[in-house]
Motif scaffolding. Structure first.
Motif, PDB file in Angstrom:
ATOM      1  N   PHE A 129       0.769  -1.075  -0.061  1.00 22.48           N
ATOM      2  CA  PHE A 129      -0.211  -0.117   0.070  1.00 22.48           C
ATOM      3  C   PHE A 129       1.019   1.127   0.120  1.00 22.48           C
ATOM      4  CE2 PHE A 129      -2.617  -3.320   1.785  1.00 22.48           C
ATOM      5  CZ  PHE A 129      -3.967  -3.267   1.280  1.00 22.48           C
ATOM      6  N   VAL A 130       0.655   2.206  -0.916  1.00 21.89           N
ATOM      7  CA  VAL A 130       1.403   3.333  -1.143  1.00 21.89           C
ATOM      8  C   VAL A 130       0.166   4.549  -0.979  1.00 21.89           C
ATOM      9  CG1 VAL A 130       2.940   4.836  -2.471  1.00 21.89           C
ATOM     10  CG2 VAL A 130       3.258   2.282  -2.180  1.00 21.89           C
ATOM     11  N   ALA A 131       0.364   5.432  -0.216  1.00 27.42           N
ATOM     12  CA  ALA A 131      -0.636   6.546   0.051  1.00 27.42           C
ATOM     13  C   ALA A 131      -0.129   7.660  -1.005  1.00 27.42           C
ATOM     14  CB  ALA A 131      -0.435   7.133   1.487  1.00 27.42           C
ATOM     15  N   LYS A 132      -1.102   8.157  -1.689  1.00 24.46           N
ATOM     16  CA  LYS A 132      -1.008   9.350  -2.614  1.00 24.46           C
ATOM     17  C   LYS A 132      -1.694  10.502  -2.203  1.00 24.46           C
ATOM     18  CE  LYS A 132      -1.470  10.251  -7.423  1.00 24.46           C
ATOM     19  NZ  LYS A 132      -2.007   9.782  -8.931  1.00 24.46           N
ATOM     20  N   ASN A 133      -2.810  10.628  -1.747  1.00 26.06           N
ATOM     21  CA  ASN A 133      -3.473  11.954  -1.165  1.00 26.06           C
ATOM     22  C   ASN A 133      -4.734  11.636  -0.126  1.00 26.06           C
ATOM     23  OD1 ASN A 133      -2.432  13.521  -3.170  1.00 26.06           O
ATOM     24  ND2 ASN A 133      -3.560  12.600  -4.814  1.00 26.06           N
ATOM     25  N   GLY A 134      -4.643  12.638   0.661  1.00 19.00           N
ATOM     26  CA  GLY A 134      -5.950  12.578   1.545  1.00 19.00           C
ATOM     27  C   GLY A 134      -5.061  11.956   3.121  1.00 19.00           C
ATOM     28  N   GLU A 135      -6.121  11.945   4.052  1.00 21.27           N
ATOM     29  CA  GLU A 135      -5.668  11.453   5.253  1.00 21.27           C
ATOM     30  C   GLU A 135      -6.732  10.287   5.651  1.00 21.27           C
ATOM     31  OE1 GLU A 135      -6.065  14.509   8.044  1.00 21.27           O
ATOM     32  OE2 GLU A 135      -4.176  15.670   7.435  1.00 21.27           O
TER      33      GLU A 135
END
Length: 541
Positions: free
Chosen positions: A44-50
Motif C-alpha cells: 500500500f502506497v499513500a497518494k492523497n488524503g488522510e
C-alpha cells in the motif's frame, strides 16, 4: 546511500532468496473500503488524503513517509478521515521462496521510508503500463514494479530516537502502562521532546483522538476488565485506574459507557459466552454484554469496533468457525458460567467439548424466526421483560419507517442480490428478506423459483427482473471482487434501469447476512442511510 545492517539483510533476502512477480496495481479512491480477505501480498502506497489502513487487528495512519505490506490470509480495510476521501495504491504481487529460505517475504505492516521517495509516482507508471493494450508496455510494468521495490528498500529509514513519530508511539505506550499515575500533557510532551502544543496537535492527528481522551479510554477499559473479575468496590476501582475521586470516576464512567459503575458490575456478574455472532446480536438486544464473543475487524466489524473494550475475551470469528479448537482452549481458561450458541452450526465434537466447559444453552437456528430465538434466549437467561421491551420498541420503529418508505418509494421494485465468487444470487439470506419483505413490506422482486431462497441466476437474467433499485452484497474476497469489477464494465449491467438511475445500493455482510434481533435493527438503519446518506434531517424516527 550507506545501508544500516538491517537494510543489507532485507535487501539480501529480497534479491537473492525471493522471486517477486507483479499481479496488479489498483488506485483506490474511497472514503471507506470494507474489510476484505486477501490472497496475495499487497503493498500500500499513500497518494492523497488522510486516513487509516487496517491490517488484521492493527490500525495504521496513511502517510507519505511510510508504506505498508499485507500478507496472504490477512484482512485489510481503509477509512478516510476527511471529506475528500483518500487515494492509495494497492499493488498486489506474488512471492516465490527459494529452497534455501523458509523466512518468506520479510516486510510486513508499516515500513518507514524517507518522505521524498515519492513511491506513488512509480505506482502511477505501473498502473499506466498494466492498462496498456501493448504487451511490451505491460512487460515494462513488471520492470517498474521491481524498480519500486528497489527504491523502497533503498529508502527504508531506521527511526532515530528524536523522530517525532517514534517518540509519540513511546508516549502512547507509556500511557497504556502508567495510566494509574497522574499524567499531564507537559510530562508526556517532555518525553516526546516536543512542545506541549505541538504534542497535543500531533497526537490528535496521528491517532485520531486527543491525548486526554485516549488516557480516559485506557482507564475506563481497564476499569471494565477489573469489574469482570471481582466484586471490587467503586472507590478501590477508581484508585486502581488513576482517579483519586470516586465520584468523579463514576461520572466519567457513566458519560463514556452509559451506565454507572455499580450497574455495569451488576450486569457483568455472570460470565456469559456468546459463541456465535448471531447470539451476540441477540444478547445485545437484551442489554446483556457477554464475557466472551467472536470479534474480528472483518468478520464481525461492527461488534469489534464498538464493543471490543467491553468484551474481555475475544473468540476467533473466522468464517465457518474453523478455529473452534483454539476457542475451546480460551474458554477452558476463562471458566464461564453459561455458553449460548447456535445449535445448527456446531460440529459434534465441538458441541461435546463445550458441554464439558460450562452449562450450554442451544438456540435452534433453522426453522425458528429471529423473534422466537430472541424470546427463547431471554427465557433461558431470565430476561423476558427486556425482550418484550426491545420487540415493542422495534415494532414502533418499523411502523414509523414503513410509513415513511411507502410515501417515498411507492411501488419501486427492489432486487436483493449478492455476488459470491462468479455467481449471482437472488433473495440471498433470510434476515435480509425478513426486514425488506415482512417488516418494511417493500415491493421486493421475487426469485425466479417461488419459495426458494438463495437462487443462482445468470447476469443476463438480471435485466428480466426489471428492478428500480438493487440492494447488492458483495463477498469481500478476491474472486468475488474481481467478478464485481467485470460486471460493472459490461454493457448489460450499465443498461439496467437501477444502474442508469444510480440506484444500486452496496450493502455490507455485517449486518445484512447476520440473523439476529440487533442485526435486523441495524439493517433498517442502514437502509435509511442508503436512501438518505448522511442527511439525518431527511427522516427522523
Amino acid at each position: 546511500m550507506e545501508y544500516a545492517p538491517v537494510h543489507t539483510q532485507l535487501v539480501h533476502n529480497i534479491l537473492n532468496d525471493l522471486w517477486l512477480k507483479l499481479q496488479s496495481a489498483e488506485l483506490i479512491r474511497a472514503d471507506r473500503m470494507e474489510q476484505q480477505l486477501i490472497e496475495s501480498h499487497v503493498l500500500f502506497v499513500a497518494k492523497n488524503g488522510e486516513g487509516r489502513l487496517t491490517i488484521d487487528y492493527r490500525d495504521y495512519r496513511l502517510r507519505r513517509d511510510a508504506v505498508h505490506f499485507a500478507h496472504p490470509g490477512q484482512t485489510i480495510g481503509v477509512f478516510a478521515e476527511s471529506e475528500q476521501g483518500v487515494e492509495l495504491y494497492a499493488v498486489r504481487f506474488a512471492v516465490q521462496d527459494d529452497a534455501k529460505t523458509a523466512a518468506g517475504f520479510p516486510l510486513k505492516g508499516e515500513v518507514p521510508i524517507y518522505p521524498e521517495t515519492q513511491a506513488f509516482m512509480l505506482c502511477d507508471l505501473i498502473s499506466a503500463c498494466l492498462c496498456s493494450d501493448h504487451s511490451l508496455e505491460r512487460f515494462r510494468g513488471q520492470s517498474a514494479f521491481l524498480e519500486l521495490m528497489y527504491v523502497l528498500l533503498k529508502n527504508i529509514r531506521l527511526l532515530p530516537e528524536r523522530d517525532p513519530r517514534t517518540a509519540l508511539d513511546r508516549t502512547k505506550a507509556y500511557i497504556e502502562t502508567h495510566y494509574k499515575e497522574n499524567l499531564t500533557i507537559e510530562q508526556l510532551a517532555r518525553m516526546a521532546d516536543i512542545s506541549p502544543k505541538y504534542f497535543v496537535d500531533l497526537f490528535k492527528k496521528t491517532y485520531g483522538k486527543s491525548c486526554i481522551d485516549y488516557l480516559t479510554e485506557v482507564r475506563i477499559n481497564n476499569a471494565k476488565r477489573l469489574m469482570t473479575r471481582s466484586d471490587i468496590r467503586v472507590r478501590d476501582l477508581a484508585h486502581q485506574v488513576g482517579y483519586s475521586d470516586e465520584f468523579y470516576f463514576s461520572r466519567k464512567f457513566k458519560k463514556e459507557v452509559g451506565v454507572s459503575p455499580s450497574v455495569y458490575m451488576k450486569n457483568r456478574r455472570r460470565k456469559i459466552v456468546a459463541y456465535t455472532p448471531a447470539i451476540l446480536g441477540q444478547l445485545l438486544a437484551l442489554q446483556i454484554m457477554p464475557y466472551a464473543a467472536p470479534l474480528h475487524p472483518k468478520w464481525t466489524h461492527y461488534y469489534y469496533r464498538r464493543y471490543r473494550a467491553d468484551i474481555p475475551l475475544h473468540l476467533s470469528a473466522y468464517r465457518f468457525n474453523r478455529d473452534w479448537e483454539s476457542n475451546m482452549e480460551a474458554l477452558v481458561r476463562a471458566r464461564p458460567d453459561i455458553i449460548v450458541c447456535d445449535k445448527d452450526s456446531l460440529h459434534m465434537s465441538e458441541r461435546e467439548e463445550l458441554e464439558k466447559i460450562a452449562q450450554v444453552f442451544f438456540i435452534p437456528g433453522k426453522g425458528l424466526h429471529w423473534r422466537e430465538q430472541l424470546k427463547l434466549t431471554a427465557r433461558l437467561l431470565e430476561a423476558e421483560h427486556k425482550a418484550e421491551c426491545w420487540l415493542h420498541s422495534y415494532d414502533q420503529k418499523i411502523k414509523s419507517v414503513r410509513d415513511h418508505l411507502n410515501r417515498e418509494l411507492k411501488d419501486d421494485k427492489i432486487l436483493a442480490m449478492s455476488i459470491y465468487k462468479n455467481h449471482y444470487y437472488v433473495s440471498p439470506v433470510r434476515g435480509m428478506m425478513d426486514v425488506l419483505c415482512h417488516d418494511l413490506r417493500l415491493n421486493v422482486v421475487p426469485g425466479l423459483l417461488p419459495g426458494e431462497a438463495r437462487q443462482a441466476i445468470s447476469a443476463e437474467q438480471l435485466a428480466d427482473l426489471d428492478a428500480d433499485r438493487i440492494m447488492l452484497n458483495i463477498c469481500q474476497e478476491p474472486e468475488s471482487l474481481r467478478e464485481w469489477q467485470s460486471l460493472q464494465s459490461s454493457a448489460f449491467w450499465r443498461d439496467l434501469k437501477a444502474v442508469r438511475r444510480n440506484r444500486v445500493h452496496l450493502i455490507s455482510s455485517d449486518p445484512w447476512r447476520e440473523y439476529s434481533a440487533y442485526a435486523c435493527e441495524r439493517m433498517v438503519d442502514d437502509f435509511l442511510k442508503q436512501l438518505h446518506g448522511d442527511r439525518p434531517d431527511e427522516f427522523r424516527i
